[in-house]
Enzyme design. Structure first.
Site, PDB file in Angstrom:
ATOM      1  N   LEU A  80      45.743  21.983  31.619  1.00 14.24           N
ATOM      2  CA  LEU A  80      45.295  23.356  31.892  1.00 14.24           C
ATOM      3  C   LEU A  80      43.822  23.567  31.594  1.00 14.24           C
ATOM      4  CD1 LEU A  80      48.472  23.590  30.755  1.00 14.24           C
ATOM      5  CD2 LEU A  80      48.007  25.999  31.139  1.00 14.24           C
ATOM      6  N   THR A 124      45.468  26.557  41.111  1.00 14.48           N
ATOM      7  CA  THR A 124      45.425  27.999  41.377  1.00 14.48           C
ATOM      8  C   THR A 124      45.573  28.293  42.864  1.00 14.48           C
ATOM      9  OG1 THR A 124      43.928  29.898  41.356  1.00 14.48           O
ATOM     10  CG2 THR A 124      42.885  27.746  41.370  1.00 14.48           C
ATOM     11  N   ASP A 125      46.072  29.493  43.181  1.00 11.93           N
ATOM     12  CA  ASP A 125      46.151  29.903  44.590  1.00 11.93           C
ATOM     13  C   ASP A 125      44.764  30.094  45.194  1.00 11.93           C
ATOM     14  OD1 ASP A 125      45.397  32.277  43.319  1.00 11.93           O
ATOM     15  OD2 ASP A 125      46.999  33.492  44.179  1.00 11.93           O
ATOM     16  N   GLU A 126      43.726  30.211  44.334  1.00 13.42           N
ATOM     17  CA  GLU A 126      42.382  30.466  44.879  1.00 13.42           C
ATOM     18  C   GLU A 126      41.867  29.311  45.728  1.00 13.42           C
ATOM     19  OE1 GLU A 126      39.395  32.302  42.535  1.00 13.42           O
ATOM     20  OE2 GLU A 126      40.822  33.558  41.462  1.00 13.42           O
ATOM     21  N   TYR A 150      34.110  28.282  41.287  1.00 15.00           N
ATOM     22  CA  TYR A 150      35.336  28.024  40.519  1.00 15.00           C
ATOM     23  C   TYR A 150      36.419  27.425  41.417  1.00 15.00           C
ATOM     24  CZ  TYR A 150      39.982  29.028  38.645  1.00 15.00           C
ATOM     25  OH  TYR A 150      41.303  28.929  38.265  1.00 15.00           O
ATOM     26  N   SER A 151      36.730  28.114  42.511  1.00 10.72           N
ATOM     27  CA  SER A 151      37.856  27.626  43.329  1.00 10.72           C
ATOM     28  C   SER A 151      37.503  26.303  44.014  1.00 10.72           C
ATOM     29  CB  SER A 151      38.325  28.686  44.326  1.00 10.72           C
ATOM     30  OG  SER A 151      37.263  29.214  45.078  1.00 10.72           O
ATOM     31  N   LYS A 154      38.239  23.676  41.482  1.00  7.58           N
ATOM     32  CA  LYS A 154      39.685  23.449  41.336  1.00  7.58           C
ATOM     33  C   LYS A 154      40.212  22.679  42.555  1.00  7.58           C
ATOM     34  CE  LYS A 154      42.113  24.790  38.446  1.00  7.58           C
ATOM     35  NZ  LYS A 154      42.508  24.298  37.093  1.00  7.58           N
ATOM     36  N   LYS A 189      38.749  39.202  31.941  1.00  2.23           N
ATOM     37  CA  LYS A 189      39.592  39.239  33.140  1.00  2.23           C
ATOM     38  C   LYS A 189      40.025  40.674  33.411  1.00  2.23           C
ATOM     39  CE  LYS A 189      39.335  34.782  33.663  1.00  2.23           C
ATOM     40  NZ  LYS A 189      40.112  33.775  32.986  1.00  2.23           N
ATOM     41  N   PRO A 274      29.960  38.635  44.834  1.00  2.00           N
ATOM     42  CA  PRO A 274      29.571  37.879  46.025  1.00  2.00           C
ATOM     43  C   PRO A 274      30.713  36.955  46.473  1.00  2.00           C
ATOM     44  CG  PRO A 274      27.885  37.700  44.306  1.00  2.00           C
ATOM     45  CD  PRO A 274      29.072  38.373  43.685  1.00  2.00           C
TER      46      PRO A 274
HETATM   47  P1  NAD Z   1      41.278  30.197  29.809  1.00  2.00           P
HETATM   48  O1  NAD Z   1      39.856  30.293  30.231  1.00  2.00           O
HETATM   49  O2  NAD Z   1      41.904  31.339  29.084  1.00  2.00           O
HETATM   50  O3  NAD Z   1      41.494  28.899  28.894  1.00  2.00           O
HETATM   51  C1  NAD Z   1      40.888  27.672  29.189  1.00  2.00           C
HETATM   52  C2  NAD Z   1      40.992  26.799  27.944  1.00  2.00           C
HETATM   53  O4  NAD Z   1      40.418  25.525  28.269  1.00  2.00           O
HETATM   54  C3  NAD Z   1      40.237  27.348  26.726  1.00  2.00           C
HETATM   55  O5  NAD Z   1      41.031  27.231  25.578  1.00  2.00           O
HETATM   56  C4  NAD Z   1      39.006  26.455  26.639  1.00  2.00           C
HETATM   57  O6  NAD Z   1      38.520  26.300  25.312  1.00  2.00           O
HETATM   58  C5  NAD Z   1      39.544  25.144  27.203  1.00  2.00           C
HETATM   59  N1  NAD Z   1      38.487  24.285  27.746  1.00  2.00           N
HETATM   60  C6  NAD Z   1      37.484  24.635  28.578  1.00  2.00           C
HETATM   61  N2  NAD Z   1      36.695  23.567  28.836  1.00  2.00           N
HETATM   62  C7  NAD Z   1      37.231  22.519  28.154  1.00  2.00           C
HETATM   63  C8  NAD Z   1      36.897  21.143  28.029  1.00  2.00           C
HETATM   64  N3  NAD Z   1      35.822  20.623  28.637  1.00  2.00           N
HETATM   65  N4  NAD Z   1      37.691  20.353  27.266  1.00  2.00           N
HETATM   66  C9  NAD Z   1      38.778  20.860  26.622  1.00  2.00           C
HETATM   67  N5  NAD Z   1      39.124  22.163  26.689  1.00  2.00           N
HETATM   68  C10 NAD Z   1      38.369  22.983  27.453  1.00  2.00           C
HETATM   69  O7  NAD Z   1      42.083  29.853  31.147  1.00  2.00           O
HETATM   70  P2  NAD Z   1      43.547  30.290  31.597  1.00  2.00           P
HETATM   71  O8  NAD Z   1      43.453  31.590  32.308  1.00  2.00           O
HETATM   72  O9  NAD Z   1      44.481  30.123  30.466  1.00  2.00           O
HETATM   73  O10 NAD Z   1      43.826  29.178  32.711  1.00  2.00           O
HETATM   74  C11 NAD Z   1      44.391  27.918  32.347  1.00  2.00           C
HETATM   75  C12 NAD Z   1      44.534  27.069  33.602  1.00  2.00           C
HETATM   76  O11 NAD Z   1      45.356  27.746  34.550  1.00  2.00           O
HETATM   77  C13 NAD Z   1      43.216  26.790  34.313  1.00  2.00           C
HETATM   78  O12 NAD Z   1      43.256  25.461  34.785  1.00  2.00           O
HETATM   79  C14 NAD Z   1      43.194  27.777  35.476  1.00  2.00           C
HETATM   80  O13 NAD Z   1      42.456  27.258  36.551  1.00  2.00           O
HETATM   81  C15 NAD Z   1      44.672  27.864  35.799  1.00  2.00           C
HETATM   82  N6  NAD Z   1      45.124  29.136  36.397  1.00  2.00           N
HETATM   83  C16 NAD Z   1      44.820  30.328  35.805  1.00  2.00           C
HETATM   84  C17 NAD Z   1      45.324  31.514  36.363  1.00  2.00           C
HETATM   85  C18 NAD Z   1      45.028  32.857  35.748  1.00  2.00           C
HETATM   86  O14 NAD Z   1      45.363  33.876  36.349  1.00  2.00           O
HETATM   87  N7  NAD Z   1      44.456  32.936  34.562  1.00  2.00           N
HETATM   88  C19 NAD Z   1      46.124  31.459  37.512  1.00  2.00           C
HETATM   89  C20 NAD Z   1      46.406  30.202  38.089  1.00  2.00           C
HETATM   90  C21 NAD Z   1      45.916  29.047  37.507  1.00  2.00           C
HETATM   91  O1  DAU Z   2      44.490  33.733  41.499  1.00  2.00           O
HETATM   92  C1  DAU Z   2      44.446  32.963  40.330  1.00  2.00           C
HETATM   93  C2  DAU Z   2      43.109  33.171  39.646  1.00  2.00           C
HETATM   94  O2  DAU Z   2      43.129  34.489  39.110  1.00  2.00           O
HETATM   95  C3  DAU Z   2      42.838  32.136  38.568  1.00  2.00           C
HETATM   96  O3  DAU Z   2      42.718  30.880  39.165  1.00  2.00           O
HETATM   97  C4  DAU Z   2      41.546  32.484  37.811  1.00  2.00           C
HETATM   98  O4  DAU Z   2      41.364  31.584  36.734  1.00  2.00           O
HETATM   99  C5  DAU Z   2      41.658  33.888  37.274  1.00  2.00           C
HETATM  100  O5  DAU Z   2      40.447  34.253  36.643  1.00  2.00           O
HETATM  101  C6  DAU Z   2      41.979  34.874  38.396  1.00  2.00           C
HETATM  102  O6  DAU Z   2      40.852  35.027  39.299  1.00  2.00           O
HETATM  103  P1  DAU Z   2      40.421  36.463  39.869  1.00  2.00           P
HETATM  104  O7  DAU Z   2      39.007  36.392  40.254  1.00  2.00           O
HETATM  105  O8  DAU Z   2      41.383  36.951  40.879  1.00  2.00           O
HETATM  106  O9  DAU Z   2      40.649  37.340  38.528  1.00  2.00           O
HETATM  107  P2  DAU Z   2      39.751  38.439  37.809  1.00  2.00           P
HETATM  108  O10 DAU Z   2      40.562  38.960  36.672  1.00  2.00           O
HETATM  109  O11 DAU Z   2      38.370  37.996  37.535  1.00  2.00           O
HETATM  110  O12 DAU Z   2      39.659  39.590  38.930  1.00  2.00           O
HETATM  111  C7  DAU Z   2      40.829  40.141  39.517  1.00  2.00           C
HETATM  112  C8  DAU Z   2      40.371  41.119  40.602  1.00  2.00           C
HETATM  113  O13 DAU Z   2      39.737  42.250  39.979  1.00  2.00           O
HETATM  114  C9  DAU Z   2      39.350  40.554  41.554  1.00  2.00           C
HETATM  115  O14 DAU Z   2      39.562  41.098  42.847  1.00  2.00           O
HETATM  116  C10 DAU Z   2      38.018  41.041  41.014  1.00  2.00           C
HETATM  117  C11 DAU Z   2      38.369  42.389  40.419  1.00  2.00           C
HETATM  118  N1  DAU Z   2      37.587  42.835  39.254  1.00  2.00           N
HETATM  119  C12 DAU Z   2      37.453  41.973  38.208  1.00  2.00           C
HETATM  120  C13 DAU Z   2      36.743  42.350  37.084  1.00  2.00           C
HETATM  121  C14 DAU Z   2      36.577  41.383  35.921  1.00  2.00           C
HETATM  122  C15 DAU Z   2      37.048  44.108  39.216  1.00  2.00           C
HETATM  123  O15 DAU Z   2      37.189  44.910  40.172  1.00  2.00           O
HETATM  124  N2  DAU Z   2      36.349  44.489  38.098  1.00  2.00           N
HETATM  125  C16 DAU Z   2      36.168  43.649  37.030  1.00  2.00           C
HETATM  126  O16 DAU Z   2      35.488  44.051  36.042  1.00  2.00           O
END
Ligand code: NAD
Ligand code: DAU
Length: 337
Positions: A80, A124-126, A150-151, A154, A189, A274
């Site tokens: 992860l 991720t779905d992104e 980012y995407s 991934k 987030k 953007p």
């Molecule tokens: P997060 O940013 O909360 O956590 C990421 C963790 O990875 C942190 O603990 C950070 O310290 C660690 N990390 C970062 N760089 C590192 C490195 N070089 N070596 C070791 N550890 C490192 O992220 P999250 O939201 O928990 O997401 C976890 C995974 O799930 C990611 O791969 C993300 O792409 C994927 N994902 C997230 C979401 C979402 O909605 N948050 C959805 C789908 C997939």
């Molecule tokens: O779809 C899975 C992805 O979801 C994960 O892979 C990513 O790690 C995770 O960060 C998340 O990406 P998003 O860009 O969709 O999530 P975020 O929470 O940054 O933003 C959700 C939506 O809300 C997006 O359309 C942008 C918008 N947004 C976000 C922030 C932070 C706002 O309108 N205002 C804000 O301040």
């Protein structure tokens, strides 16, 4: 034998570690660099040096990764660790290539060298890009078309995993999940930021027109799917994970304001992101049919529970926002456990 969770001190990783410890008997090893997103307070009460061990370091450090796999007899890797925030990737892409691409390559090479039995790559779905309003949800066969650094990083890591499956017969599965929410999510987030600002009467920044759609899934449902993918997934397969939770950003923000009892006057439209993806939606039917998974939370109930969690964990929120959480490692874990 043990399960290694990379990124286990982050949002999803820490929820996953807690679930693994509660549901199973294996030793769980966390490898995490503790970047700004990693917080050992997320694992408070879990890390004991026996059943749950913590190794501080980067997945880009091959020597450390090798030692971790050998010392802890790692059998399965749940990968992860990543740079995960789209806005940060737009500001600076290089750390995303370093961790998400190079780091994943290091993990794959080490897994291969040490005969790891199963590698679960959490994507991720992104990677599929953006949908129009009437498009069908993404399936596992949708083409990869990432929009942000980012995407793109991934997607690159997904291709590396697929290459290791095809070239070296590594037993790996890829999961692609939609937007998660729930306890311990870092408040950069959308949902935790909206909750904390609503609770404190501060403006809720809405990017652009706020009509963007995300498919929200409670983190517990994601973690259940990851454990099923680890146990039942077929090597080389991709599994989409999504909660039938499509909602517009503005509607989520309004629901939070309503639940908290705050005024909609706090909604503040700001410049758009953007390259902002307009809509994500996931078709999880393969995951449901092949893994026997089904989401347990609906978005409305999950949001109420999540708002309650942030209300009840003001210490965690204060430590995250003051930066105090970064000292937790020094105070509690001076050495590698
Ligand atoms: P997060 O940013 O909360 O956590 C990421 C963790 O990875 C942190 O603990 C950070 O310290 C660690 N990390 C970062 N760089 C590192 C490195 N070089 N070596 C070791 N550890 C490192 O992220 P999250 O939201 O928990 O997401 C976890 C995974 O799930 C990611 O791969 C993300 O792409 C994927 N994902 C997230 C979401 C979402 O909605 N948050 C959805 C789908 C997939
Ligand atoms: O779809 C899975 C992805 O979801 C994960 O892979 C990513 O790690 C995770 O960060 C998340 O990406 P998003 O860009 O969709 O999530 P975020 O929470 O940054 O933003 C959700 C939506 O809300 C997006 O359309 C942008 C918008 N947004 C976000 C922030 C932070 C706002 O309108 N205002 C804000 O301040």
């Amino acid at each position: 034998m043990s399960i290694l969770v990379t990124g286990g001190a982050g949002f999803i990783g820490s929820n996953l570690v807690r679930r693994l410890l509660a549901q199973r008997s294996e030793t769980v090893v966390v490898l995490d660099a503790l970047t700004y997103a990693g917080n050992l307070e997320n694992l408070a009460g879990c890390v004991d040096g026996e059943r749950c061990r913590f190794v501080k370091g980067s997945i880009t450090d091959r020597t450390l990764v090798d030692a971790t796999l050998v010392d802890h007899q790692v059998d399965v890797i749940l990968h992860l660790a990543a740079e995960s925030h789209v806005d940060r990737s737009i500001a600076s892409a290089a750390p995303f290539i370093d961790t998400n691409v190079t780091g994943t390559l290091v993990m794959l090479e080490a897994a291969r060298a040490h005969g790891v039995r199963r590698f679960v790559h959490v994507s991720t779905d992104e990677v599929y890009g953006s949908l129009g309003p009437n498009d069908a949800p993404f399936t596992e066969r949708s083409p990869l078309d990432p929009s942000s650094p980012y995407s793109a990083s991934k997607a690159a890591s997904d291709h590396l995993v697929a290459a290791f499956v095809r070239t070296y017969r590594l037993d790996a599965v890829i999961t692609r999940c939609s937007n998660n929410y729930g306890p311990f999510q870092f408040p950069e987030k959308f949902i935790p930021l909206m909750i904390l600002n609503a609770l404190e009467g501060r403006p809720l920044p809405i990017y652009g027109d706020g009509q963007q759609v995300r498919d929200w899934l409670h983190v517990d449902d994601h973690c259940d799917a990851l454990i099923l993918a680890m146990d039942r997934g077929a090597g080389g397969q991709v599994y989409n994970i999504g909660g039938f939770g499509e909602r517009r950003n503005l509607d989520i923000a309004r629901a939070i304001l309503h639940q908290v009892g705050a005024s909609e006057d706090l909604l503040t439209h700001v410049s758009d992101r953007p390259g902002h993806d307009r809509r994500y939606a996931i078709d999880p039917s393969k995951t449901q049919a092949d893994l026997g998974w089904a989401p347990q939370w609906d978005v409305e109930r999950g949001l109420v529970a999540t708002i309650d969690w942030y209300r009840q964990h003001s210490d965690w929120c204060d430590h995250v926002r003051s930066g105090e959480y970064r000292e937790y490692y020094q105070r509690h874990y001076h050495t590698t456990l």
